[in-house]
Design a protein around this motif. Sequence first.
Motif, PDB file in Angstrom:
ATOM      1  N   HIS A  58      -0.650   5.780  11.418  1.00 12.86           N
ATOM      2  CA  HIS A  58      -1.871   4.970  11.512  1.00 12.86           C
ATOM      3  C   HIS A  58      -3.100   5.854  11.723  1.00 12.86           C
TER       4      HIS A  58
ATOM      5  N   LYS B 219      -5.033   5.173   8.608  1.00  9.28           N
ATOM      6  CA  LYS B 219      -5.778   3.974   9.034  1.00  9.28           C
ATOM      7  C   LYS B 219      -5.156   2.691   8.471  1.00  9.28           C
ATOM      8  N   ILE B 220      -3.895   2.773   8.056  1.00  7.33           N
ATOM      9  CA  ILE B 220      -3.167   1.575   7.628  1.00  7.33           C
ATOM     10  C   ILE B 220      -2.839   0.779   8.878  1.00  7.33           C
ATOM     11  N   ASP B 221      -3.027  -0.529   8.818  1.00  6.18           N
ATOM     12  CA  ASP B 221      -2.772  -1.395   9.957  1.00  6.18           C
ATOM     13  C   ASP B 221      -1.342  -1.212  10.478  1.00  6.18           C
ATOM     14  N   GLU B 222      -1.225  -1.128  11.806  1.00  4.51           N
ATOM     15  CA  GLU B 222       0.088  -0.902  12.415  1.00  4.51           C
ATOM     16  C   GLU B 222       1.088  -1.995  12.062  1.00  4.51           C
ATOM     17  N   TRP B 223       0.617  -3.231  11.888  1.00  6.93           N
ATOM     18  CA  TRP B 223       1.511  -4.342  11.553  1.00  6.93           C
ATOM     19  C   TRP B 223       2.297  -4.021  10.287  1.00  6.93           C
TER      20      TRP B 223
END
Length: 92
Positions: free
Chosen positions: A7, A11-15
Amino acid sequence: MTVDEIHEITKIDEWFLWKLEKICKMEEKTVVKVPGSVKGNETTVGNNLIYPPRSFKMVDTCAGEFDAETPYFYSTTGGENEAELFLEENRN
């Protein structure tokens, strides 16, 4: 590499990253067997026996109204390979 590290870099969403991690863990436990497969045409990934796809089919994303500029394909284990036909027809 952890989800938090990925992440921070991407910066990819953790979800989404947690979902991908879950899929990877499930894949490690799954054994894939394809009916009618030819012995010697398989490979292993981790502890899993995987049979490679034998052909690709095109998804008609434009519902036949016009030709799609960017076709999408899915893999399958039989039938005509539409990806090869597409590449032959569209070579420059």
